[in-house]
Design a protein around this motif. Structure first.
Motif, PDB file in Angstrom:
ATOM      1  N   GLN A   1       0.829  -1.209   0.000  1.00  0.00           N
ATOM      2  CA  GLN A   1       0.000   0.000   0.000  1.00  0.00           C
ATOM      3  C   GLN A   1       0.864   1.260   0.000  1.00  0.00           C
ATOM      4  N   LEU A   2       1.978   1.215   0.749  1.00  0.00           N
ATOM      5  CA  LEU A   2       2.882   2.362   0.793  1.00  0.00           C
ATOM      6  C   LEU A   2       3.493   2.636  -0.572  1.00  0.00           C
ATOM      7  N   LEU A   3       3.843   1.565  -1.296  1.00  0.00           N
ATOM      8  CA  LEU A   3       4.401   1.718  -2.628  1.00  0.00           C
ATOM      9  C   LEU A   3       3.380   2.333  -3.580  1.00  0.00           C
ATOM     10  N   GLU A   4       2.137   1.863  -3.493  1.00  0.00           N
ATOM     11  CA  GLU A   4       1.087   2.429  -4.352  1.00  0.00           C
ATOM     12  C   GLU A   4       0.858   3.907  -4.054  1.00  0.00           C
ATOM     13  N   LEU A   5       0.870   4.276  -2.759  1.00  0.00           N
ATOM     14  CA  LEU A   5       0.689   5.679  -2.389  1.00  0.00           C
ATOM     15  C   LEU A   5       1.862   6.534  -2.864  1.00  0.00           C
ATOM     16  N   ALA A   6       3.083   5.969  -2.773  1.00  0.00           N
ATOM     17  CA  ALA A   6       4.256   6.712  -3.230  1.00  0.00           C
ATOM     18  C   ALA A   6       4.195   6.993  -4.729  1.00  0.00           C
ATOM     19  N   LEU A   7       3.732   6.002  -5.492  1.00  0.00           N
ATOM     20  CA  LEU A   7       3.588   6.200  -6.930  1.00  0.00           C
ATOM     21  C   LEU A   7       2.544   7.268  -7.234  1.00  0.00           C
ATOM     22  N   LYS A   8       1.433   7.238  -6.472  1.00  0.00           N
ATOM     23  CA  LYS A   8       0.397   8.261  -6.679  1.00  0.00           C
ATOM     24  C   LYS A   8       0.912   9.652  -6.339  1.00  0.00           C
ATOM     25  N   VAL A   9       1.686   9.758  -5.245  1.00  0.00           N
ATOM     26  CA  VAL A   9       2.236  11.060  -4.851  1.00  0.00           C
ATOM     27  C   VAL A   9       3.200  11.579  -5.912  1.00  0.00           C
ATOM     28  N   ASP A  10       4.028  10.705  -6.452  1.00  0.00           N
ATOM     29  CA  ASP A  10       4.948  11.116  -7.509  1.00  0.00           C
ATOM     30  C   ASP A  10       4.188  11.624  -8.722  1.00  0.00           C
ATOM     31  N   SER A  11       3.107  10.931  -9.073  1.00  0.00           N
ATOM     32  CA  SER A  11       2.304  11.355 -10.223  1.00  0.00           C
ATOM     33  C   SER A  11       1.649  12.708  -9.966  1.00  0.00           C
ATOM     34  N   LEU A  12       1.123  12.883  -8.745  1.00  0.00           N
ATOM     35  CA  LEU A  12       0.496  14.160  -8.398  1.00  0.00           C
ATOM     36  C   LEU A  12       1.522  15.282  -8.378  1.00  0.00           C
ATOM     37  N   GLY A  13       2.719  14.993  -7.851  1.00  0.00           N
ATOM     38  CA  GLY A  13       3.772  16.007  -7.830  1.00  0.00           C
ATOM     39  C   GLY A  13       4.163  16.450  -9.226  1.00  0.00           C
ATOM     40  N   LEU A  14       4.279  15.496 -10.130  1.00  0.00           N
ATOM     41  CA  LEU A  14       4.611  15.828 -11.515  1.00  0.00           C
ATOM     42  C   LEU A  14       3.501  16.647 -12.155  1.00  0.00           C
ATOM     43  N   GLU A  15       2.248  16.284 -11.860  1.00  0.00           N
ATOM     44  CA  GLU A  15       1.114  17.018 -12.430  1.00  0.00           C
ATOM     45  C   GLU A  15       1.067  18.449 -11.895  1.00  0.00           C
ATOM     46  N   VAL A  16       1.328  18.614 -10.593  1.00  0.00           N
ATOM     47  CA  VAL A  16       1.345  19.960 -10.005  1.00  0.00           C
ATOM     48  C   VAL A  16       2.459  20.796 -10.609  1.00  0.00           C
ATOM     49  N   GLU A  17       3.620  20.184 -10.810  1.00  0.00           N
ATOM     50  CA  GLU A  17       4.742  20.909 -11.409  1.00  0.00           C
ATOM     51  C   GLU A  17       4.400  21.371 -12.820  1.00  0.00           C
ATOM     52  N   ARG A  18       3.735  20.508 -13.590  1.00  0.00           N
ATOM     53  CA  ARG A  18       3.334  20.897 -14.942  1.00  0.00           C
ATOM     54  C   ARG A  18       2.315  22.030 -14.906  1.00  0.00           C
ATOM     55  N   LYS A  19       1.338  21.953 -13.967  1.00  0.00           N
ATOM     56  CA  LYS A  19       0.330  23.006 -13.867  1.00  0.00           C
ATOM     57  C   LYS A  19       0.968  24.333 -13.473  1.00  0.00           C
ATOM     58  N   ASP A  20       1.939  24.289 -12.513  1.00  0.00           N
ATOM     59  CA  ASP A  20       2.618  25.520 -12.100  1.00  0.00           C
ATOM     60  C   ASP A  20       3.380  26.146 -13.264  1.00  0.00           C
ATOM     61  N   GLN A  21       4.030  25.296 -14.054  1.00  0.00           N
ATOM     62  CA  GLN A  21       4.762  25.801 -15.213  1.00  0.00           C
ATOM     63  C   GLN A  21       3.812  26.390 -16.240  1.00  0.00           C
ATOM     64  N   PHE A  22       2.664  25.747 -16.404  1.00  0.00           N
ATOM     65  CA  PHE A  22       1.656  26.259 -17.336  1.00  0.00           C
ATOM     66  C   PHE A  22       1.149  27.631 -16.896  1.00  0.00           C
ATOM     67  N   ILE A  23       0.848  27.775 -15.588  1.00  0.00           N
ATOM     68  CA  ILE A  23       0.352  29.052 -15.080  1.00  0.00           C
ATOM     69  C   ILE A  23       1.413  30.135 -15.221  1.00  0.00           C
ATOM     70  N   ALA A  24       2.684  29.780 -14.941  1.00  0.00           N
ATOM     71  CA  ALA A  24       3.764  30.764 -15.072  1.00  0.00           C
ATOM     72  C   ALA A  24       3.886  31.245 -16.516  1.00  0.00           C
ATOM     73  N   ASN A  25       3.817  30.319 -17.469  1.00  0.00           N
ATOM     74  CA  ASN A  25       3.882  30.702 -18.882  1.00  0.00           C
ATOM     75  C   ASN A  25       2.698  31.578 -19.269  1.00  0.00           C
ATOM     76  N   PHE A  26       1.528  31.220 -18.764  1.00  0.00           N
ATOM     77  CA  PHE A  26       0.320  31.978 -19.086  1.00  0.00           C
ATOM     78  C   PHE A  26       0.406  33.402 -18.543  1.00  0.00           C
ATOM     79  N   GLN A  27       0.936  33.555 -17.312  1.00  0.00           N
ATOM     80  CA  GLN A  27       1.086  34.878 -16.723  1.00  0.00           C
ATOM     81  C   GLN A  27       2.096  35.716 -17.492  1.00  0.00           C
TER      82      GLN A  27
END
Length: 256
Positions: A47-73
């Motif tokens: 279960q810990l491994l599955e949660l770690a994979l989900k957190v990594d995916s969410l972190g990557l998605e947040v990083e992409r969204k932040d970069q998108f917002i920065a470019n848009f601004q």
């Protein structure tokens, strides 16, 4: 059908094999949950491994969204240098709507932008001295409709927000109360000093809930809307913003 020792031995072997197979199966499944301490640890590790994979995916998605917002601004502010297509930032397979070469300003666009920046309609974000305020999130002090807008020519240096009686008023950002008292014209007034020499003022309150020197958080209730003072004709909030000694139009920073 007679009774023989060979049949007894065969029956015993079959019975033993069945019991052994069943015991082995139960030791790996049902009994393991009850008696094997490693089984629970293995389940938790999985279960810990599955949660770690989900957190990594969410972190990557947040990083992409932040970069998108920065470019848009940056595009909104007119900076198209080192432009990166937002569609690629979000990992989209679709074709970009506009190419970087299409974003180059034409002579006509440059003249229009210069005239716009020099006009009264110019966005306050284009002025570098307000950059710190543009990067700050402001809470709405109260929800209502604006009955009187900011107008320097009339000497109205804030906005009047009409709301129901006894509605709570919230502080727009973290800060320290520097004034909390009664005045003849504005009734009960409370003023909060924020970072960057920004002061927010709340007038015509029915009741003040914070004293001078108290630190308040953004979104925290500081007073109750009212109809106090001589310069009022009904329950409303007169809200002002002052930055480095100059009044600002609150509607350019705060949503009501």
């Amino acid at each position: 059908m007679g009774f023989t020792y060979s049949k007894v031995i065969l029956f015993s072997v079959i019975l033993f094999t069945g019991l052994f197979t069943m015991s082995l199966f139960m030791s790996k499944t049902i009994l393991a949950k009850w008696f094997d301490p490693k089984h629970e640890q293995m389940v938790l590790n999985r279960q810990l491994l599955e949660l770690a994979l989900k957190v990594d995916s969410l972190g990557l998605e947040v990083e992409r969204k932040d970069q998108f917002i920065a470019n848009f601004q940056r595009v909104l502010s007119g900076d198209t240098s080192n432009f990166e297509d937002p569609a690629k930032t979000l990992g989209s397979d679709q074709q970009p709507v506009a190419k970087p070469t299409d974003l180059k300003a034409t002579p006509t666009d440059s003249v229009f932008r210069k005239d716009f920046e020099q006009s009264d309609m110019s966005l306050i974000a284009l002025n570098s001295k307000y950059k710190e305020l543009q990067e700050t999130f402001f809470y709405s002090p109260i929800t209502g409709f604006i009955s009187d807008q900011y107008d320097v020519k009339k000497g109205h240096l804030g906005v009047d927000v009409v709301a129901k009686a006894n509605e709570p008023i919230k502080c727009i950002a973290d800060g320290t109360v520097v004034f909390s008292s009664w005045t003849q014209d504005s009734g009960y007034v409370i003023m909060v000093q924020h970072r960057g020499n920004l002061i927010s003022t709340y007038k015509h309150n029915a009741q003040l809930l914070k004293k001078v020197g108290t630190f308040v958080n953004g979104g925290e209730i500081i007073s109750i809307v009212g109809n106090s003072g001589e310069l009022t004709n009904g329950p409303h909030l007169h809200f002002e913003l002052w930055y480095n000694g100059n009044s600002l139009n609150p509607e350019e920073f705060v949503t009501f």
